[in-house]
Write an enzyme that holds these catalytic residues in place. Structure first.
Site, PDB file in Angstrom:
ATOM      1  N   CYS A  17       3.070   8.432   1.714  1.00  0.00           N
ATOM      2  CA  CYS A  17       3.579   7.649   2.685  1.00  0.00           C
ATOM      3  C   CYS A  17       3.705   6.041   2.075  1.00  0.00           C
ATOM      4  O   CYS A  17       2.722   5.464   1.341  1.00  0.00           O
ATOM      5  CB  CYS A  17       2.382   7.386   3.660  1.00  0.00           C
ATOM      6  SG  CYS A  17       2.849   6.054   4.882  1.00  0.00           S
TER       7      CYS A  17
ATOM      8  N   ASN B  97      -6.097   3.924  14.926  1.00  0.00           N
ATOM      9  CA  ASN B  97      -6.979   3.476  14.154  1.00  0.00           C
ATOM     10  C   ASN B  97      -7.630   1.993  14.715  1.00  0.00           C
ATOM     11  O   ASN B  97      -7.124   1.145  15.315  1.00  0.00           O
ATOM     12  CB  ASN B  97      -6.627   3.143  12.616  1.00  0.00           C
ATOM     13  CG  ASN B  97      -5.746   4.574  12.247  1.00  0.00           C
ATOM     14  OD1 ASN B  97      -6.488   5.373  11.646  1.00  0.00           O
ATOM     15  ND2 ASN B  97      -4.628   4.504  12.153  1.00  0.00           N
TER      16      ASN B  97
ATOM     17  N   CYS C 161      -1.536  -2.643  15.148  1.00  0.00           N
ATOM     18  CA  CYS C 161      -1.251  -2.232  13.696  1.00  0.00           C
ATOM     19  C   CYS C 161      -1.770  -3.294  12.712  1.00  0.00           C
ATOM     20  O   CYS C 161      -1.532  -4.513  12.785  1.00  0.00           O
ATOM     21  CB  CYS C 161       0.195  -1.851  13.492  1.00  0.00           C
ATOM     22  SG  CYS C 161       0.730  -1.659  11.761  1.00  0.00           S
TER      23      CYS C 161
ATOM     24  N   SER D 260       8.544   5.228  16.696  1.00  0.00           N
ATOM     25  CA  SER D 260       7.209   4.886  17.301  1.00  0.00           C
ATOM     26  C   SER D 260       7.653   4.198  18.868  1.00  0.00           C
ATOM     27  O   SER D 260       8.302   3.242  19.065  1.00  0.00           O
ATOM     28  CB  SER D 260       6.927   3.451  16.461  1.00  0.00           C
ATOM     29  OG  SER D 260       6.489   3.881  15.187  1.00  0.00           O
ATOM     30  N   LEU D 261       6.996   5.287  19.820  1.00  0.00           N
ATOM     31  CA  LEU D 261       7.506   4.849  21.237  1.00  0.00           C
ATOM     32  C   LEU D 261       6.253   4.142  21.695  1.00  0.00           C
ATOM     33  O   LEU D 261       6.217   3.282  22.235  1.00  0.00           O
ATOM     34  CB  LEU D 261       7.678   6.197  21.938  1.00  0.00           C
ATOM     35  CG  LEU D 261       8.261   5.989  23.338  1.00  0.00           C
ATOM     36  CD1 LEU D 261       9.540   5.154  23.442  1.00  0.00           C
ATOM     37  CD2 LEU D 261       8.527   7.590  23.948  1.00  0.00           C
ATOM     38  N   HIS D 262       5.112   5.011  21.713  1.00  0.00           N
ATOM     39  CA  HIS D 262       3.685   4.403  22.108  1.00  0.00           C
ATOM     40  C   HIS D 262       3.339   4.086  23.388  1.00  0.00           C
ATOM     41  O   HIS D 262       2.158   3.394  23.557  1.00  0.00           O
ATOM     42  CB  HIS D 262       3.443   3.323  20.800  1.00  0.00           C
ATOM     43  CG  HIS D 262       3.523   3.529  19.697  1.00  0.00           C
ATOM     44  ND1 HIS D 262       2.981   4.661  18.968  1.00  0.00           N
ATOM     45  CD2 HIS D 262       4.013   2.850  18.659  1.00  0.00           C
ATOM     46  CE1 HIS D 262       3.248   4.797  17.598  1.00  0.00           C
ATOM     47  NE2 HIS D 262       3.747   3.596  17.503  1.00  0.00           N
TER      48      HIS D 262
ATOM     49  N   CYS E  79       3.717  -5.378  16.390  1.00  0.00           N
ATOM     50  CA  CYS E  79       2.657  -4.264  17.021  1.00  0.00           C
ATOM     51  C   CYS E  79       1.192  -4.609  17.142  1.00  0.00           C
ATOM     52  O   CYS E  79       0.616  -4.827  16.239  1.00  0.00           O
ATOM     53  CB  CYS E  79       2.921  -3.065  16.505  1.00  0.00           C
ATOM     54  SG  CYS E  79       4.668  -2.397  16.572  1.00  0.00           S
TER      55      CYS E  79
ATOM     56  N   GLU F  82       0.830  -1.447   0.076  1.00  0.00           N
ATOM     57  CA  GLU F  82       0.061   0.025   0.119  1.00  0.00           C
ATOM     58  C   GLU F  82       0.870   1.255   0.078  1.00  0.00           C
ATOM     59  O   GLU F  82       1.905   1.268   0.591  1.00  0.00           O
ATOM     60  CB  GLU F  82      -0.839   0.131   1.256  1.00  0.00           C
ATOM     61  CG  GLU F  82      -1.882  -0.925   1.308  1.00  0.00           C
ATOM     62  CD  GLU F  82      -2.764  -0.964   2.642  1.00  0.00           C
ATOM     63  OE1 GLU F  82      -3.016   0.013   3.124  1.00  0.00           O
ATOM     64  OE2 GLU F  82      -3.407  -1.993   3.008  1.00  0.00           O
TER      65      GLU F  82
ATOM     66  N   CYS G  90       4.864  -7.439   8.082  1.00  0.00           N
ATOM     67  CA  CYS G  90       5.486  -6.946   8.718  1.00  0.00           C
ATOM     68  C   CYS G  90       5.951  -7.749   9.898  1.00  0.00           C
ATOM     69  O   CYS G  90       4.611  -8.407  10.352  1.00  0.00           O
ATOM     70  CB  CYS G  90       5.245  -5.541   9.337  1.00  0.00           C
ATOM     71  SG  CYS G  90       6.366  -4.785  10.602  1.00  0.00           S
TER      72      CYS G  90
ATOM     73  N   GLY H 108       5.625  -2.428   6.792  1.00  0.00           N
ATOM     74  CA  GLY H 108       6.833  -2.866   7.070  1.00  0.00           C
ATOM     75  C   GLY H 108       7.778  -1.859   7.988  1.00  0.00           C
ATOM     76  O   GLY H 108       7.302  -0.819   8.375  1.00  0.00           O
ATOM     77  N   GLU H 109       8.944  -2.618   8.312  1.00  0.00           N
ATOM     78  CA  GLU H 109       9.837  -1.757   9.328  1.00  0.00           C
ATOM     79  C   GLU H 109      11.036  -1.584   8.549  1.00  0.00           C
ATOM     80  O   GLU H 109      11.953  -2.168   8.227  1.00  0.00           O
ATOM     81  CB  GLU H 109      10.332  -2.664  10.709  1.00  0.00           C
ATOM     82  CG  GLU H 109      11.265  -2.273  11.331  1.00  0.00           C
ATOM     83  CD  GLU H 109      11.500  -0.802  11.466  1.00  0.00           C
ATOM     84  OE1 GLU H 109      12.499  -0.277  11.553  1.00  0.00           O
ATOM     85  OE2 GLU H 109      10.429  -0.609  12.498  1.00  0.00           O
TER      86      GLU H 109
ATOM     87  N   CYS I 290      -2.438   2.625   6.695  1.00  0.00           N
ATOM     88  CA  CYS I 290      -1.578   1.423   6.054  1.00  0.00           C
ATOM     89  C   CYS I 290      -1.897   0.241   6.759  1.00  0.00           C
ATOM     90  O   CYS I 290      -2.053   0.084   7.875  1.00  0.00           O
ATOM     91  CB  CYS I 290      -0.110   1.697   6.007  1.00  0.00           C
ATOM     92  SG  CYS I 290       0.278   2.893   4.518  1.00  0.00           S
TER      93      CYS I 290
ATOM     94  N   SER J 277      10.532   6.098   9.610  1.00  0.00           N
ATOM     95  CA  SER J 277       9.695   5.584  10.995  1.00  0.00           C
ATOM     96  C   SER J 277      10.479   4.267  11.204  1.00  0.00           C
ATOM     97  O   SER J 277      10.242   3.375  10.565  1.00  0.00           O
ATOM     98  CB  SER J 277       8.277   5.679  10.541  1.00  0.00           C
ATOM     99  OG  SER J 277       7.320   5.125  11.971  1.00  0.00           O
TER     100      SER J 277
END
Length: 339
Positions: A103, A288, A117, A212-214, A114, A90, A110, A157-158, A331, A189
């Site tokens: 983006c 999301n 996600c 990405s801390l979160h 997470c 995507e 991935c 993906g990372e 995404c 990211s």
């Protein structure tokens, strides 16, 4: 066979010279590739023999648009692209006052796991090549008929788990003979693969690193982000400080704010202690909705209280503007529904 768009300009020159042609042909071919040709046949000013020689080792193809969604609210466009091997990724095009941003994805699926996600559902299929990463920009730009000026590597993906291909992509996308997108217009990211943050710092690219801390502590972060079991918050922030010392760039920390998980003022207080001393910005992202989990976004009032606390304690915090809300533009969602 190798994707011709995987080559740097210098590698393309070497390929052209190796079959007995002049170097200037590489510039012509490079221009065609960045215009979005889908085959050697479209390169009308390239000798047939050179195209035939290159075709023995390289291929040229175009990303196929499987599905395209357009927002009636803000013109955001979401693409589901099919790769040459049938895998799908995507990309999202977003319109801002400062220009058009895309983006893009760095992997097919991935492996990071997470929990909030959609991109990680189904796991990792494979890495994208450097050419497949840049093709998302090329073919999105070709479709909209306008220049894309900003790139966010925050799709599926990372990026730092596909390190070598991402580094090659960064060099190619910045090449003035190609797309010529400035490093300061690129954001990468990562969920926090600490050794690769140190490796990235060595290149001193003036890109924006988005981490990405979160979560404000190891226990809650490990619960939603398995990567924290490998690299905890202290190790991550130490790597960020090193990166900042080497690159002199402000770091953006991403914080997916989740109702009754990490949205309290006490969470904000712990987060302030973690970020103290870093030149940074906190990008607060209302989570999301994903069918496979029960995470929901907090109320607007609670998000505001969270951000106000951060600001009062010296940490710049903004809530990410939600774009493409009517087409589910986060995404992973579109690919997930087409697996």
């Amino acid at each position: 066979m190798t994707n011709l768009r995987d080559l740097t300009f210098e590698e393309l020159e070497d390929a052209v010279v190796s079959v007995g042609e002049k170097k200037f042909r590489a510039k012509q071919i490079f221009e065609w590739l960045n215009k979005g040709v889908c085959s050697f046949d479209e390169m009308t000013n390239i000798p047939k023999k050179l195209k035939a020689d290159l075709a023995r080792e390289y291929f040229v193809y175009g990303l196929e648009i499987v599905k395209k969604l357009e927002s009636a609210i803000d013109n955001t466009k979401k693409y589901l692209f099919r790769l040459y091997d049938g895998n799908m990724i995507e990309s999202v095009v977003m319109y801002y006052k400062h220009g058009i941003t895309v983006c893009i994805s760095s992997q097919v699926g991935c492996a990071m796991g997470c929990k909030f996600c959609a991109s990680t559902i189904g796991g990792l299929a494979r890495n994208l090549s450097s050419g497949e990463i840049i093709e998302q920009i090329i073919f999105a730009q070709k479709d909209i008929g306008e220049r894309i000026s900003n790139v966010v590597m925050m799709g599926i993906g990372e990026p730092l788990a596909n390190f070598d291909n991402v580094i090659k992509f960064l060099k190619n996308v910045n090449d003035e003979r190609g797309l010529n997108i400035g490093y300061r217009h690129i954001s990468l990211s990562t969920c926090g693969i600490v050794p690769r943050i140190y490796d990235l710092a060595k290149y001193k690219f003036p890109i924006t690193l988005s981490v990405s801390l979160h979560a404000p502590d190891d226990e809650s972060r490990s619960h939603i982000m398995p990567v924290n079991d490998a690299y905890n918050i202290k190790e991550l922030t130490d790597a960020c400080k090193y990166y900042q010392d080497k690159c002199s760039r402000r770091i953006s920390f991403e914080y997916a704010i989740i109702r009754d998980v990490n949205d309290s003022v006490s969470c904000a207080a712990r987060l302030c202690k973690i970020l103290k001393g870093l030149m940074c910005h906190l990008n607060v992202i209302p989570v999301n909705n994903v069918d496979e989990n029960e995470f929901t976004k907090p109320s607007v009032e609670k998000i505001k209280r969270f951000c106000d606390y951060m600001e009062q304690n010296g940490i710049t915090a903004t809530v990410r503007r939600e774009l493409g809300s009517d087409i589910n533009a986060s995404c992973g969602q579109l690919r997930k529904n087409n697996l």
